[in-house]
Design a protein around this motif. Sequence first.
Motif, short mmCIF file in Angstrom:
data_model
loop_
_atom_site.label_atom_id
_atom_site.label_comp_id
_atom_site.label_asym_id
_atom_site.label_seq_id
_atom_site.Cartn_x
_atom_site.Cartn_y
_atom_site.Cartn_z
N PHE A 1 0.84 -1.20 0.00
CA PHE A 1 0.00 0.00 0.00
C PHE A 1 0.88 1.25 0.00
CE2 PHE A 1 -2.35 3.39 2.05
CZ PHE A 1 -3.63 3.29 1.50
N MET A 2 1.87 1.29 0.86
CA MET A 2 2.74 2.46 0.97
C MET A 2 3.67 2.59 -0.23
SD MET A 2 1.75 3.89 3.78
CE MET A 2 3.04 4.94 4.48
N ASN A 3 4.15 1.47 -0.75
CA ASN A 3 5.05 1.50 -1.92
C ASN A 3 4.40 2.17 -3.12
OD1 ASN A 3 6.87 -1.68 -1.55
ND2 ASN A 3 7.05 0.26 -0.48
N TYR B 1 4.35 6.32 -1.99
CA TYR B 1 5.49 7.13 -1.57
C TYR B 1 6.74 6.71 -2.34
CZ TYR B 1 2.53 8.62 2.28
OH TYR B 1 1.50 9.14 3.02
N LYS B 2 7.30 7.66 -3.08
CA LYS B 2 8.51 7.43 -3.88
C LYS B 2 8.41 6.13 -4.70
CE LYS B 2 11.26 10.16 -0.69
NZ LYS B 2 12.42 10.28 0.22
N PRO B 3 7.34 5.99 -5.47
CA PRO B 3 7.13 4.73 -6.21
C PRO B 3 8.20 4.46 -7.26
CG PRO B 3 5.57 6.41 -6.93
CD PRO B 3 6.25 6.96 -5.72
N LEU C 1 8.73 2.96 5.61
CA LEU C 1 7.79 2.66 4.53
C LEU C 1 7.70 3.79 3.52
CD1 LEU C 1 4.84 0.76 6.25
CD2 LEU C 1 6.77 -0.16 4.97
N LYS C 2 7.88 5.01 3.96
CA LYS C 2 7.78 6.15 3.04
C LYS C 2 9.03 6.33 2.18
CE LYS C 2 4.32 8.75 5.64
NZ LYS C 2 3.99 9.97 6.41
N GLU C 3 10.09 5.61 2.50
CA GLU C 3 11.29 5.66 1.66
C GLU C 3 11.28 4.61 0.57
OE1 GLU C 3 13.45 7.99 1.66
OE2 GLU C 3 12.79 9.00 3.50
N ILE D 1 19.85 6.78 5.28
CA ILE D 1 18.83 7.83 5.29
C ILE D 1 18.47 8.21 6.72
CG2 ILE D 1 16.43 8.37 4.73
CD1 ILE D 1 16.75 6.63 2.23
N LEU D 2 18.12 7.20 7.53
CA LEU D 2 17.63 7.49 8.88
C LEU D 2 18.72 8.07 9.77
CD1 LEU D 2 15.22 4.51 9.63
CD2 LEU D 2 14.77 6.66 8.47
N MET D 3 19.94 7.70 9.53
CA MET D 3 21.04 8.23 10.33
C MET D 3 21.70 9.45 9.69
SD MET D 3 22.91 4.91 11.96
CE MET D 3 22.13 4.04 13.33
#
Length: 571
Positions: free
Chosen positions: A400-402, A405-407, A535-537, A548-550
């Motif tokens: 669903f998220m893929n 967000y940034k497909p 999930l949004k990445e 990304i997260l760090m």
Amino acid sequence: MKKLVPFLCLLFILSSGFAHPLPPDSEIPEWMTQYRADYGALNRLYNIWGTEEYTQRMTGLVDQYLAKLEELDYDALSLDAKIDYQLFRRQLREAALNLQQDALELEEAKSLFPFGEEIYQLVSEQRRGAQPQPKAVAARVNDLNKAISASIKSVQKGDTLDAKVARPAARHIDDMREALEKYYQFYDDYDPLFSWWMKQPYSETDELLKQYESLLKKKNRVESNQRRDQSGIVGNPIGDAEIRRRLIYEMIPYSPEELIQIAEMEFAWCDREMLKASRELGYGEEWHDALEHVKETYVEPGKQPEVIKRLYDESVAFIKENNLITVPELCEETWRMNMMSEERQRVNPFFTGGEVISISYPTSEMTHEEKMMSMRGNNPHFSRATVHHELIPGHGLQMFMNQRYKPYRRTWNGFWGEGWALYWERLLWDQGFPESPEDRIGMLFWRMHRCARIIFSLKYHMGEWTPQECIDFLVERVGHERANAEGEVRRSFTGGYDPLYQLAYMIGGLQFESLKEALVDSGKMSFREFHDRILKENQMPVELVRAILMEDAPEKDFVTKWRFYDLKKRP
């Protein structure tokens, strides 16, 4: 007027091109989307895999986009754009390598289809609707049939063929057959003379190509050897060197031997927990007996959908109560169920999921033994982990998220995809989701299964185990029903899965768990923030999620180095 001067000067500088260009952060996502569309268009046109025109055109496409990336000033890119750069370059380099390897393999196999050029020519003539001369084409196809027959006789007389020759040749011939079918259907009936001349010659060609493809598979040395294995499962072990190359590509800086060590360490933890649950149920050290007790909790035919719905409601309520992740209302609204066919259950004896959860449960055509094994292997306590793995917060929420967000990043990565769903099994265990010893045994069964997948898949691909040995290992070490173990091994080696797919569950899950320890357990992010952000990445190697997260941008030519599992201390 004086106040406008600085602003007008800035406009002049920007418009005149003297200002330093802004980072082209939007270009790479556009290129990734365009490349996917370009690749699809060319693949549909040059529809016989491995021909010279196919390889040249696809290689040219890859080189075109690699050149675009090389022109960018990497240091000037934002963190997000650097991640896109790494993802896209990685994808293109792998595509280039695969094209090169495919071309080399097919070159070695060329002698097996000397008639290929005639088929390529016929197919290329049809692409733009060339008007054929039916009598002349029938003569060409008649000669083609003689050439195919001669090749069949030659291979029949010879010894077995190396898999590196037989396998690509069989694939190439299958593509030839499909392309000729489209060629014939294009003209058949629309050109009455074509149908009159070509019906019999084409029918013979199609049958000969089918025979030849089947013969090449039988002559495949790897497949011939594997037929001695009583399982009858014929796969394609890729060997130690290719496993190591693919691990680096997937950004897993561990050797196959180290991954097996990780699996054995995780297995040891499972063994201890399984014994605890077994003792609680009164079975003492005989955890296999406790597992048998859990298998016997299956529900009667027709009742399984009710179980799935109940387990879904419980898992979603649990993650909401504990504020673990955002669950969009539309995602909850649009999931649904279907029942898995008997044929599909022979390859996949357990549930699959996404927007639709496909339920594996017996059909009337199955034998009594098959029915019992299916029901026992999909009992409610085993299903406690598979439902949230397949739906929410697992694959259903992922997909669903893929899509939203940034497909443009959406290319399958097993360590991200399956690792995420497995990570949630581990997290919900830690958060207290299993309510009884039976629940814990059910969830431990799956964790042991994922440990076993690492071991049997690597040992198979390194040539150490046969498919039958893999089946026996699943039955004896994990406690699988034998038919389910056979289906699992058949799926692993003949279901079209990447050779690293089965180990990606546990290894990807451990990657996410390590990242969670660094960011959530340390107090830097909440569970919800952490999970929503991942999930949004969209999909990518988990090491890049970590970057990304760090906020730790990778260098342009970085190589994988994240050792996410301490082989000396864990578990």
